[in-house]
Write an enzyme that holds these catalytic residues in place. Structure first.
Site, PDB file in Angstrom:
ATOM      1  CG  LEU A  54      -2.544 -11.035  -5.794  1.00  0.00           C
ATOM      2  CD1 LEU A  54      -1.776 -11.135  -7.109  1.00  0.00           C
ATOM      3  CD2 LEU A  54      -1.911 -11.913  -4.743  1.00  0.00           C
ATOM      4  N   PRO A  55      -2.217  -7.920  -2.433  1.00  0.00           N
ATOM      5  CG  PRO A  55      -0.858  -8.520  -0.607  1.00  0.00           C
ATOM      6  CD  PRO A  55      -1.769  -9.083  -1.667  1.00  0.00           C
ATOM      7  CB  CYS A  56      -0.177  -5.744  -6.354  1.00  0.00           C
ATOM      8  SG  CYS A  56      -1.843  -5.146  -6.627  1.00  0.00           S
ATOM      9  CG  HIS A  57      -1.475  -2.029  -1.738  1.00  0.00           C
ATOM     10  ND1 HIS A  57      -2.611  -2.793  -1.870  1.00  0.00           N
ATOM     11  CD2 HIS A  57      -1.146  -2.079  -0.427  1.00  0.00           C
ATOM     12  CE1 HIS A  57      -2.943  -3.271  -0.681  1.00  0.00           C
ATOM     13  NE2 HIS A  57      -2.076  -2.857   0.210  1.00  0.00           N
ATOM     14  NE  ARG A  58      -0.416  -4.982   2.624  1.00  0.00           N
ATOM     15  CZ  ARG A  58      -1.196  -5.936   3.118  1.00  0.00           C
ATOM     16  NH1 ARG A  58      -0.789  -7.184   3.124  1.00  0.00           N
ATOM     17  NH2 ARG A  58      -2.375  -5.645   3.602  1.00  0.00           N
TER      18      ARG A  58
END
Length: 104
Positions: A54-58
């Site tokens: 998951l691009p949870c950093h976004r």
DNA sequence: AGGTTGACTCACC
DNA sequence: TGGTGAGCCAACC
């Protein structure tokens, strides 16, 4: 298990955040149909296993603040070309994911 | 069961 | 945009 399904829904939305863009918890919660559950989105994120890719950093909050205790997040965003402010927050006005205005 | 915390947001300024 | 105050819901102790 409804809670798991909720998380799954959140993960699905987060996984569709475009490169070089960021989304707010409220935005994701809104897309999930639960604009008041922004906090639960954050919990879902924290619960998100690393192998979900998951691009949870976004994912940031309304003020563009990054995840506390996770400095790598800034590096990821910088690497994706996300604009940052001097105070360390992302430049929401430029890097916010406008998912409802992208279909021009 | 009760109090506190948190990857939050809105209203206000 | 963003610091503060208050509301919110689930998890944690």
């Amino acid at each position: 298990m409804k809670k798991q399904e909720f998380n799954n829904l959140i993960y699905h939305i987060v996984s569709m955040i475009p490169y070089g863009k960021v989304a707010t918890y409220g935005q994701i919660a809104f897309m999930a149909g639960m604009p008041q559950c922004a906090r639960r989105v954050g919990q879902a994120m924290h619960n998100a296993p690393e192998y979900f890719e998951l691009p949870c950093h976004r994912v940031v909050n309304s003020k563009g603040r990054l995840v506390p205790g996770w400095q790598e997040q800034r590096g990821y965003l910088l690497n994706e070309g996300v604009h940052f402010k001097e105070n360390g927050n992302v430049d929401l006005k430029q890097s916010i994911w406008r998912w409802d205005t992208e279909s021009t």
